[in-house]
Design a protein around this motif. Sequence first.
Motif, PDB file in Angstrom:
ATOM      1  N   LEU A 124       0.845  -1.191   0.000  1.00 16.34           N
ATOM      2  CA  LEU A 124       0.000   0.000   0.000  1.00 16.34           C
ATOM      3  C   LEU A 124       0.882   1.243   0.000  1.00 16.34           C
ATOM      4  N   PRO A 125       1.302   1.692  -1.176  1.00 16.86           N
ATOM      5  CA  PRO A 125       2.143   2.891  -1.206  1.00 16.86           C
ATOM      6  C   PRO A 125       1.343   4.116  -0.772  1.00 16.86           C
ATOM      7  N   VAL A 126       1.970   4.971  -0.004  1.00 21.19           N
ATOM      8  CA  VAL A 126       1.336   6.216   0.434  1.00 21.19           C
ATOM      9  C   VAL A 126       2.131   7.354  -0.187  1.00 21.19           C
ATOM     10  N   LYS A 127       1.618   7.840  -1.323  1.00 20.81           N
ATOM     11  CA  LYS A 127       2.299   8.920  -2.034  1.00 20.81           C
ATOM     12  C   LYS A 127       1.564  10.241  -1.880  1.00 20.81           C
ATOM     13  N   LYS A 128       0.262  10.170  -1.628  1.00 23.69           N
ATOM     14  CA  LYS A 128      -0.557  11.380  -1.469  1.00 23.69           C
ATOM     15  C   LYS A 128      -1.397  11.241  -0.212  1.00 23.69           C
ATOM     16  N   THR A 129      -1.973  12.345   0.222  1.00 25.94           N
ATOM     17  CA  THR A 129      -2.805  12.290   1.414  1.00 25.94           C
ATOM     18  C   THR A 129      -4.073  11.464   1.185  1.00 25.94           C
ATOM     19  N   SER A 130      -4.500  11.310  -0.054  1.00 22.79           N
ATOM     20  CA  SER A 130      -5.646  10.439  -0.324  1.00 22.79           C
ATOM     21  C   SER A 130      -5.293   8.987   0.012  1.00 22.79           C
ATOM     22  N   ASP A 131      -4.054   8.581  -0.261  1.00 25.99           N
ATOM     23  CA  ASP A 131      -3.584   7.248   0.128  1.00 25.99           C
ATOM     24  C   ASP A 131      -3.508   7.135   1.651  1.00 25.99           C
ATOM     25  N   LEU A 132      -3.039   8.205   2.290  1.00 26.84           N
ATOM     26  CA  LEU A 132      -2.925   8.225   3.749  1.00 26.84           C
ATOM     27  C   LEU A 132      -4.296   8.086   4.404  1.00 26.84           C
ATOM     28  N   LEU A 133      -5.303   8.755   3.851  1.00 26.82           N
ATOM     29  CA  LEU A 133      -6.660   8.648   4.384  1.00 26.82           C
ATOM     30  C   LEU A 133      -7.123   7.190   4.380  1.00 26.82           C
ATOM     31  N   LEU A 134      -6.895   6.488   3.290  1.00 30.61           N
ATOM     32  CA  LEU A 134      -7.302   5.089   3.194  1.00 30.61           C
ATOM     33  C   LEU A 134      -6.577   4.214   4.218  1.00 30.61           C
ATOM     34  N   VAL A 135      -5.266   4.392   4.342  1.00 29.25           N
ATOM     35  CA  VAL A 135      -4.469   3.569   5.251  1.00 29.25           C
ATOM     36  C   VAL A 135      -4.827   3.846   6.713  1.00 29.25           C
ATOM     37  N   MET A 136      -5.156   5.100   7.030  1.00 36.64           N
ATOM     38  CA  MET A 136      -5.505   5.451   8.405  1.00 36.64           C
ATOM     39  C   MET A 136      -6.937   5.068   8.770  1.00 36.64           C
ATOM     40  N   SER A 137      -7.745   4.754   7.780  1.00 39.30           N
ATOM     41  CA  SER A 137      -9.167   4.497   8.009  1.00 39.30           C
ATOM     42  C   SER A 137      -9.413   3.091   8.558  1.00 39.30           C
ATOM     43  N   ASN A 138     -10.694   2.802   8.786  1.00 38.99           N
ATOM     44  CA  ASN A 138     -11.095   1.487   9.257  1.00 38.99           C
ATOM     45  C   ASN A 138     -11.161   0.458   8.123  1.00 38.99           C
ATOM     46  N   LEU A 139     -10.742   0.829   6.932  1.00 40.82           N
ATOM     47  CA  LEU A 139     -10.666  -0.136   5.833  1.00 40.82           C
ATOM     48  C   LEU A 139      -9.600  -1.195   6.095  1.00 40.82           C
ATOM     49  N   TYR A 140      -8.581  -0.823   6.856  1.00 39.88           N
ATOM     50  CA  TYR A 140      -7.455  -1.713   7.088  1.00 39.88           C
ATOM     51  C   TYR A 140      -7.201  -1.906   8.570  1.00 39.88           C
ATOM     52  N   SER A 141      -6.650  -3.074   8.879  1.00 45.43           N
ATOM     53  CA  SER A 141      -6.155  -3.337  10.229  1.00 45.43           C
ATOM     54  C   SER A 141      -4.794  -4.011  10.082  1.00 45.43           C
ATOM     55  N   LEU A 142      -4.014  -3.932  11.125  1.00 44.08           N
ATOM     56  CA  LEU A 142      -2.679  -4.511  11.114  1.00 44.08           C
ATOM     57  C   LEU A 142      -2.757  -5.952  11.617  1.00 44.08           C
ATOM     58  N   LYS A 143      -2.317  -6.892  10.795  1.00 38.83           N
ATOM     59  CA  LYS A 143      -2.342  -8.301  11.169  1.00 38.83           C
ATOM     60  C   LYS A 143      -0.987  -8.914  10.824  1.00 38.83           C
ATOM     61  N   ASN A 144      -0.274  -9.370  11.834  1.00 39.26           N
ATOM     62  CA  ASN A 144       1.053  -9.967  11.656  1.00 39.26           C
ATOM     63  C   ASN A 144       1.983  -9.062  10.851  1.00 39.26           C
ATOM     64  N   GLY A 145       1.937  -7.779  11.125  1.00 35.86           N
ATOM     65  CA  GLY A 145       2.819  -6.821  10.464  1.00 35.86           C
ATOM     66  C   GLY A 145       2.388  -6.385   9.082  1.00 35.86           C
ATOM     67  N   SER A 146       1.210  -6.822   8.629  1.00 31.67           N
ATOM     68  CA  SER A 146       0.716  -6.434   7.304  1.00 31.67           C
ATOM     69  C   SER A 146      -0.641  -5.764   7.436  1.00 31.67           C
ATOM     70  N   LEU A 147      -0.894  -4.813   6.559  1.00 30.27           N
ATOM     71  CA  LEU A 147      -2.210  -4.192   6.519  1.00 30.27           C
ATOM     72  C   LEU A 147      -3.160  -5.099   5.747  1.00 30.27           C
ATOM     73  N   VAL A 148      -4.290  -5.402   6.370  1.00 28.07           N
ATOM     74  CA  VAL A 148      -5.270  -6.312   5.782  1.00 28.07           C
ATOM     75  C   VAL A 148      -6.602  -5.581   5.675  1.00 28.07           C
ATOM     76  N   MET A 149      -7.266  -5.720   4.508  1.00 31.21           N
ATOM     77  CA  MET A 149      -8.553  -5.068   4.332  1.00 31.21           C
ATOM     78  C   MET A 149      -9.590  -5.688   5.263  1.00 31.21           C
ATOM     79  N   SER A 150     -10.448  -4.845   5.787  1.00 30.11           N
ATOM     80  CA  SER A 150     -11.481  -5.275   6.719  1.00 30.11           C
ATOM     81  C   SER A 150     -12.422  -6.288   6.068  1.00 30.11           C
TER      82      SER A 150
END
Length: 160
Positions: free
Chosen positions: A44-70
């Motif tokens: 999940l590259p974060v190049k713009k704040t739109s990417d940051l919004l997605l990564v910070m949201s409840n769409l993803y959670s951290l599982k075993n060191g990886s971001l996983v979609m809800s």
Amino acid sequence: MEIIVNNKSLPNGLNVIQLETAVGAAMKTFEGGLGINVPRSRFLPVKKTSDLLLVMSNLYSLKNGSLVMSPQRMFPTTPLVKLGDNHFSKVKEFLSRFENIPDLIELDHLTVSGDVTFGRGVALKGTVIIIANHGDRIDIPSGANLENKIVSGNMRILDH
């Protein structure tokens, strides 16, 4: 490794030179080196704040060191998010516009342009377009639930 020269201008008008190297160019220095094509779904590259919004949201959670979609998300694709350059391009400005990151589980498309702020506990669903006119401001209040909405002009949403 070869140096890549990027001429850039800072917001204050100062011209600078950014020096970069391309990791792909290093491949030729390793005998028998191989390249592997990694699909975008694996990182999940974060190049713009739109990417940051997605990564910070409840769409993803951290599982075993990886971001996983809800698993609550109906579709495995990420929403299309477009945030305006004037008010959302810098991380500090971006963060100041959210009391907390909205619920994006059911979001398909978000476009935000102009001077827009988000209260606490906002949920965005379907297609949401928020455009504040030049010189105007839109405050999305805490607890707002926007589903398939277009908000424009100079508006304070009072009821939700």
